[in-house]
Write an enzyme that holds these catalytic residues in place. Structure first.
Site, PDB file in Angstrom:
ATOM      1  N   LYS A   1      34.431  30.539  30.536  1.00 12.32           N
ATOM      2  CA  LYS A   1      35.472  31.582  30.631  1.00 12.32           C
ATOM      3  C   LYS A   1      36.775  31.078  30.021  1.00 12.32           C
ATOM      4  O   LYS A   1      37.107  29.886  30.163  1.00 12.32           O
ATOM      5  CB  LYS A   1      35.663  31.930  32.113  1.00 12.32           C
ATOM      6  CG  LYS A   1      36.572  33.118  32.384  1.00 12.32           C
ATOM      7  CD  LYS A   1      36.600  33.412  33.882  1.00 12.32           C
ATOM      8  CE  LYS A   1      37.495  34.576  34.238  1.00 12.32           C
ATOM      9  NZ  LYS A   1      37.507  34.876  35.681  1.00 12.32           N
TER      10      LYS A   1
ATOM     11  N   SER B   1      36.360  39.496  36.950  1.00 12.72           N
ATOM     12  CA  SER B   1      37.028  39.280  35.684  1.00 12.72           C
ATOM     13  C   SER B   1      36.206  38.419  34.710  1.00 12.72           C
ATOM     14  O   SER B   1      36.504  38.408  33.512  1.00 12.72           O
ATOM     15  CB  SER B   1      38.385  38.615  35.913  1.00 12.72           C
ATOM     16  OG  SER B   1      38.220  37.343  36.529  1.00 12.72           O
TER      17      SER B   1
ATOM     18  N   SER C   1      35.275  37.587  41.145  1.00 14.54           N
ATOM     19  CA  SER C   1      35.212  37.633  39.673  1.00 14.54           C
ATOM     20  C   SER C   1      33.964  37.002  39.066  1.00 14.54           C
ATOM     21  O   SER C   1      33.706  37.185  37.878  1.00 14.54           O
ATOM     22  CB  SER C   1      36.444  36.960  39.075  1.00 14.54           C
ATOM     23  OG  SER C   1      37.577  37.700  39.363  1.00 14.54           O
TER      24      SER C   1
END
Lengths: 100, 477
Positions: free
Chosen positions: B63, B138, B161
């Site tokens: 990420k 996310s 997330s």
């Protein structure tokens, strides 16, 4: 919304070409979510605040400073007399210069 | 083609799959905007050739809020859109030391603020099961990269997330116990809530990666260490050595709440009840109890997350790194930089966080939320004294269509995922199949340091409750 406007200034954020109406509606919606806790006031009152899930507050880092091997001067854009310098800001004369 | 856990393959077999792994990642980027940075095959191949260790031959997408030296580290924000990290996060250092290679940085909600994968400055990530729907956020790109015939990826979990996008894309998603993985190199949004998490297709791969990246880091003062860490690692090692769960289903006692299931869409409710029935038929003991601490958790979470965000993001002033706007005075420059650099959701959260902690309001909001946090922690762990796990749905609804869940109207989707972030407990999202051709997941929350138990629970469910080979790429095969 007077306080909101003060906070916007304090947090150095302004609206730029954005329609404020949906923004204000969003903020009202967030406040409604916050206000849900009003009904839990008495229930929570006896608890102590919990800032961190494992309550490991205020501990120093356990490592010792070591040379990172990164040559800061080589990746810094603005230097003055070997020290990192604040980048220039329009209208303000400062010491320092851009490398190369 | 998925052939079973990568970790169980010998290095030669992994290397044979390397090009295939890379091809899937490129496809996931081309079709669903899963990456912000994707490295060239040549660069990756050189790194793999030179690598040594137990992770050799495994590509691990990361990420874009986790620092990888020499790669862009944008947090999907305009304000960091040209920031290149000069150092590796602790977990990345361990991955590299052990032979793993990072093929690229995945798309995400800006500064991890969002649950749909749509607030990225680089455009939304799309759900591979239905391109008109969100993949959840996310950590949207990492989930999509694994779902699209990938194996493992890293994300971060502040309020769900990792677990939400895992459920929306049919993969496993783990938020470990707070303090398991070093946060050194994870760009902070709400540091008392967030942990680096793992996506995987197989539970065995998850155990393998967690085992290798959970080494103690003295640079993170919130890591736990000593006996508990050793115990978690030795239990993970046991799983890895046995190669299977090697435990009975009926040793698990699980609490769930019918009252909370009533808050879900009918399709979700039905799917979760189906999973409950299946667990019971496998021999697990399931009990319907009142989980009243879930209700206020969403408000508590958003107040704390926004207050911490307003503090953590104060560093983006245009002074040290990232975007700098031209302004008249110093203060004008700071204001313009932040106003141009942050997207609407980030601005909303910073302003509301400042409001909730401002003089005159902190007692009503922030302080009350912190007291509520302790109340939730005590209530959850009281339940966990009598049960192994708490079972909750991951989301009350199926993946929303693009645009439906942006901003405060989408916060409700986090209702069931925020609890373990407030308390620090580990939680794992497990897929339970497709409903209306869209994935659905359940979430199990465990006691502190029970991360290995969550993983072996997922192992028990593999091939029984869910099919780890199920992939949107091979639908209908």
């Amino acid at each position: 919304m007077g306080l909101q406007e003060d906070l916007v200034k304090m947090m150095f954020i302004v609206m730029l070409n954005e329609d404020p109406k949906p923004y204000i509606n969003d903020i009202k919606e967030i406040l409604r979510l916050f206000d849900v806790l009003d009904s839990y006031k008495d229930l929570f009152e006896k608890s102590k605040p919990l800032y961190h899930p494992l309550e490991t507050m205020g501990l120093p880092r356990a490592d010792k400073p070591v040379d990172s091997g990164i040559d800061i001067a080589s990746i810094t854009k603005y230097l003055y007399d070997g020290y990192i310098s604040m980048p220039p800001i329009k209208g303000i004369k400062r010491l320092g210069h851009e490398k190369g | 083609m998925i052939r079973g856990p990568l970790a169980l393959m010998d290095v030669e077999d992994r290397l044979k799959l390397l090009k295939e792994q890379y091809k899937m990642l490129v496809e996931s980027n081309n079709m669903f905007n899963a990456f912000i940075t994707i490295r060239s095959w040549d660069d990756i191949y050189v790194d793999v050739e030179e690598s040594h260790g137990p992770l050799k031959g495994i590509l691990i997408p990361v990420k874009d809020n986790i620092a990888v030296k020499g790669l862009l580290n944008t947090c999907a924000s305009k304000i960091l859109s040209d920031y290149i990290s000069p150092y590796d996060a602790h977990v990345i250092g361990l991955i590299k030391d052990k032979g793993g290679v990072v093929p690229g940085k995945t798309n995400m909600d800006e500064f991890a603020m969002g649950n749909s994968g749509e607030t990225s400055y680089f455009g939304p990530t799309l759900n591979p099961w239905d391109r008109e729907r969100v993949p959840g956020g996310s950590s949207s790109g990492s989930a999509v990269a694994v779902a699209w015939d990938g194996y493992v990826a890293l994300g971060s979990d502040t309020g769900g997330s990792v677990r939400l996008p895992a459920a929306y894309t049919h993969v496993l998603g783990l938020k470990p116990t707070y303090g398991t993985l070093s946060r050194f190199g994870l760009i902070s949004y709400a540091d008392s809530l967030e942990q680096i998490g793992i996506f995987s297709r197989y539970a065995y791969d998850m155990a393998y990666l967690l085992y290798h990246i959970m080494e103690y880091d003295p640079r993170d003062m919130t890591m736990y260490y000593g006996g508990k860490r050793d115990d978690v690692r030795s239990r993970l090692k046991l799983i890895l050595e046995s190669g299977e769960a090697a435990f009975n289903h009926n040793e698990f006692k699980v609490a769930y709440s019918k009252k909370l299931l009533e808050l879900c869409d009918p399709d979700i409710k039905e799917a979760v009840y189906g999973a409950v029935d299946k667990l019971e038929s496998l021999g697990c003991e399931l009990h319907d109890i009142d989980l009243d601490f879930v209700d206020p958790s969403l408000s508590i979470y958003y107040i704390i997350a926004m207050v911490e965000a307003s503090s953590n993001l104060a560093r983006y002033s245009g002074e040290n790194y990232g975007l700098r706007a031209d302004g008249g005075s110093y203060w004008d420059m700071v204001q313009l930089t932040r106003s141009r650099g942050f997207g609407p959701e980030v601005k909303r959260r910073i302003i509301m966080g400042a409001y909730a902690s401002s003089k005159g309001y902190e007692g009503r909001y922030y302080l009350r939320a912190l007291k509520g946090r302790r109340w939730v922690k005590e209530k959850l762990n009281k339940v966990l004294r009598n049960y192994d796990f708490v079972l909750l749905p991951v989301s009350p609804r199926q993946p929303p269509r693009l645009g439906e869940a942006v901003g405060p109207k989408g916060y409700i989707i986090d209702k069931f995922t925020v609890v373990p972030n407030l308390t620090g407990n580990p939680a794992l999202s497990i897929p339970i199949g497709l409903v209306n051709n869209l994935p659905v997941g359940i979430q199990i929350i465990g006691k502190y340091y029970s991360d290995p138990d969550l993983i072996r629970f997922a192992m028990l469910l593999e091939d029984v409750v869910y099919d780890p080979k199920l992939s949107p790429r091979r639908r209908g095969e």
